[in-house]
Structures are given as C-alpha cells and as structure tokens.
Design an enzyme around this catalytic site. Structure first.
Site, PDB file in Angstrom:
ATOM      1  CE  LYS A  13     -43.657 -39.195 -25.759  1.00  0.00           C
ATOM      2  NZ  LYS A  13     -43.103 -38.432 -26.456  1.00  0.00           N
ATOM      3  NE  ARG A  88     -37.933 -37.017 -23.855  1.00  0.00           N
ATOM      4  CZ  ARG A  88     -39.109 -36.982 -23.502  1.00  0.00           C
ATOM      5  NH1 ARG A  88     -40.057 -37.611 -22.649  1.00  0.00           N
ATOM      6  NH2 ARG A  88     -39.083 -35.420 -24.097  1.00  0.00           N
ATOM      7  NE  ARG A 127     -48.329 -31.586 -28.261  1.00  0.00           N
ATOM      8  CZ  ARG A 127     -47.270 -32.379 -28.568  1.00  0.00           C
ATOM      9  NH1 ARG A 127     -48.076 -33.718 -27.931  1.00  0.00           N
ATOM     10  NH2 ARG A 127     -46.362 -31.541 -28.176  1.00  0.00           N
ATOM     11  NE  ARG A 159     -45.153 -29.487 -25.311  1.00  0.00           N
ATOM     12  CZ  ARG A 159     -45.075 -31.133 -25.213  1.00  0.00           C
ATOM     13  NH1 ARG A 159     -46.088 -31.517 -24.787  1.00  0.00           N
ATOM     14  NH2 ARG A 159     -44.099 -31.073 -25.441  1.00  0.00           N
ATOM     15  NE  ARG A 170     -41.406 -31.137 -28.135  1.00  0.00           N
ATOM     16  CZ  ARG A 170     -42.167 -31.087 -28.333  1.00  0.00           C
ATOM     17  NH1 ARG A 170     -42.270 -29.802 -28.827  1.00  0.00           N
ATOM     18  NH2 ARG A 170     -43.085 -32.103 -28.549  1.00  0.00           N
TER      19      ARG A 170
HETATM   20  P1  ADP Z   1     -42.625 -34.516 -26.131  1.00  0.00           P
HETATM   21  O1  ADP Z   1     -42.165 -36.184 -26.141  1.00  0.00           O
HETATM   22  O2  ADP Z   1     -43.781 -34.049 -27.183  1.00  0.00           O
HETATM   23  O3  ADP Z   1     -41.614 -33.681 -26.973  1.00  0.00           O
HETATM   24  P2  ADP Z   1     -42.865 -34.033 -23.106  1.00  0.00           P
HETATM   25  O4  ADP Z   1     -44.127 -33.517 -22.471  1.00  0.00           O
HETATM   26  O5  ADP Z   1     -42.664 -35.690 -22.816  1.00  0.00           O
HETATM   27  O6  ADP Z   1     -42.815 -33.931 -25.056  1.00  0.00           O
HETATM   28  O7  ADP Z   1     -41.277 -33.283 -23.095  1.00  0.00           O
HETATM   29  C1  ADP Z   1     -41.401 -32.240 -22.866  1.00  0.00           C
HETATM   30  C2  ADP Z   1     -39.761 -31.835 -22.558  1.00  0.00           C
HETATM   31  O8  ADP Z   1     -39.623 -31.724 -21.352  1.00  0.00           O
HETATM   32  C3  ADP Z   1     -38.402 -32.279 -23.205  1.00  0.00           C
HETATM   33  O9  ADP Z   1     -38.238 -31.638 -24.183  1.00  0.00           O
HETATM   34  C4  ADP Z   1     -37.924 -32.088 -22.517  1.00  0.00           C
HETATM   35  O10 ADP Z   1     -36.600 -31.006 -22.538  1.00  0.00           O
HETATM   36  C5  ADP Z   1     -38.318 -31.968 -21.313  1.00  0.00           C
HETATM   37  N1  ADP Z   1     -37.962 -33.985 -20.341  1.00  0.00           N
HETATM   38  C6  ADP Z   1     -39.844 -34.769 -20.185  1.00  0.00           C
HETATM   39  N2  ADP Z   1     -39.338 -35.620 -19.844  1.00  0.00           N
HETATM   40  C7  ADP Z   1     -37.797 -35.876 -19.581  1.00  0.00           C
HETATM   41  C8  ADP Z   1     -36.998 -36.584 -18.899  1.00  0.00           C
HETATM   42  N3  ADP Z   1     -37.895 -38.282 -18.750  1.00  0.00           N
HETATM   43  N4  ADP Z   1     -35.991 -36.146 -19.373  1.00  0.00           N
HETATM   44  C9  ADP Z   1     -35.180 -34.653 -19.132  1.00  0.00           C
HETATM   45  N5  ADP Z   1     -36.107 -34.050 -19.777  1.00  0.00           N
HETATM   46  C10 ADP Z   1     -37.274 -34.543 -19.958  1.00  0.00           C
END
Ligand code: ADP
Length: 216
Positions: A13, A88, A127, A159, A170
């Site tokens: 994404k 999400r 990554r 990360r 996740r």
């Molecule tokens: P990925 O999709 O690769 O897991 P992200 O950078 O989108 O990585 O998200 C990393 C973490 O940030 C998630 O595992 C969650 O803990 C938190 N997070 C990100 N976006 C949201 C969201 N919209 N709602 C709740 N938690 C979020």
C-alpha cells in the site's frame, strides 16, 4: 479526488500510494506514518500508542478519528487525499464518511490489494526504510544500496514492528478487523480489487487504469 488504498500489512500500500500521490498530485495520508512520527517525537500521544503499534494491534478509533479530522478539515488537502492504511475497521469507515460529508467531500475509489501471507512475511521481514527520505528497499525483492546507505545522511533501518512475530499479529488484526471492510465498500460500488502479487509496475499500471476510468 479522494482514494483509499487498503490491503494486508506489507501488501504494498505504502509504495503504491507514494507513486499515485506524485502522479496525480494527491497528498498521501498514512495513519501508520502519523503514529510512528508521534512515537519518534516522544509526544504524549506517542507514548500512549507505542505499545499497540509495536505489538501489531489497532490504536483506538478515537485517536485515529482526531488525527483524520485534522487532515480532512484542512482546505489544503480538500479532495486531494490518498488514504494509506486507513480506515482499518468498519467503525473508522463510517466515521470517515461522516467527516467527509461534514467537509463536503467524498470517496471516489477504494483500491484493495490482495497478497498471500507467505509473500507478506518476506516483504515485511526484508523491508528496509531510509531514515531520512523514507525510500523503501527489500532484501529479497529490491536490493538496498551497498553499506545500507540511501540519500545523504540517510541510513536504512527496519521498522520496529517489522519482525515475524508482530507481522503475524498485524496480519491477524487485518483479517479480523480490516478485511470486513471489503464487504462494506463493495456495497457502494467504489471497490476495485487488484492482484498485489504482480510486479510493482504492473500493479501501478492497473491502479492508474482504475483512476483514469473515474476521471473520465
Ligand atoms: P502495516 O499496514 O504494514 O501494518 P501501518 O504503517 O499501516 O503498517 O500500521 C502500523 C501500525 O500502526 C498498525 O499495526 C497499528 O498498530 C497502527 N495503525 C495504523 N493505522 C491505524 C488505523 N487506521 N487504526 C488503528 N491503528 C492503526
């Protein structure tokens, strides 16, 4: 034009939304990046959410909704957003709808990238992200420059949530909370499913086709 891109963690994404943002002059809003930034700056909010982010569970909807309202209410971003990793869950999607309505905007397209768990684990554990410019490399698919350097003063780092254990958590969070959104958006006719296992350029071309279609 406002777009949502979603898919499993490590599903591509972020990379694709960077490309779309520059091609169509949109602003990429990644809730993950916004949250990591709070953690990096050691703000009060950062301290509150660090545990959830590092263990792969969702941060509370209230926190996310506040972050998103700041963006959607800002005229600079009006109808020029690509949401990466947000919404999400169904509650966040409903909240986004009311916020967009409040600020006289709407969603024009929802892109869903489909990727298998095996590939996700490789994409996540391989990554490496540049600490300075955010460029992303991968030890399996997109080799980093020698000595793990990128731009001037940039170092390539993992990360903190990019390990096998958190990646699996996740993915589980995605399956339970985020995947139901597919059904939610399919009802609105905005949803475009794209195979996220193809080459980066092929995926980007398919996404561009969908965007060009809605632009008419
Ligand atoms: P990925 O999709 O690769 O897991 P992200 O950078 O989108 O990585 O998200 C990393 C973490 O940030 C998630 O595992 C969650 O803990 C938190 N997070 C990100 N976006 C949201 C969201 N919209 N709602 C709740 N938690 C979020």
């Amino acid at each position: 034009m406002n777009i949502i891109i979603f898919g499993p963690p490590g599903g591509g994404k972020g990379t694709q939304s960077d490309k779309i943002a520059s091609k169509y002059q949109l602003f990429k809003i990644s809730t993950g990046d916004l949250l990591r930034n709070e953690i990096k700056k050691e703000t009060l909010l950062g301290k509150k959410i660090e545990g959830s982010v590092n263990s792969g569970i969702l941060v509370s909807d209230n926190i996310i909704n506040d972050l998103i309202e700041k963006v959607v209410s800002d005229k600079k971003y009006k109808n020029k957003i690509i949401f990466d990793g947000y919404p999400r869950n169904v509650q966040q999607a409903k909240n986004l709808n009311s916020l967009l309505k409040k600020y006289e905007q709407k969603i024009d397209l929802v892109i869903s990238l489909k990727v298998s768990l095996d590939l996700i684990i490789k994409r996540i554990t391989g990554r490496l992200v540049c600490s300075k410019c955010g460029n992303t490399f991968n030890e399996f698919f997109n080799l980093p420059p020698p000595n793990l350097t990128c731009c001037k003063d940039g170092t390539l780092k993992r990360r903190s949530d990019d390990n096998v254990e958190t990646a699996k958590k996740r993915y589980e969070t995605y399956e339970n909370s985020t995947r139901p959104l597919l059904e939610y958006y399919s009802k609105s006719d905005l949803l475009k499913n794209i195979d996220g296992e193809n080459k980066f350029e092929e995926i980007a071309a398919k996404i561009a086709d969908s965007i060009n279609l809605i632009q008419g």
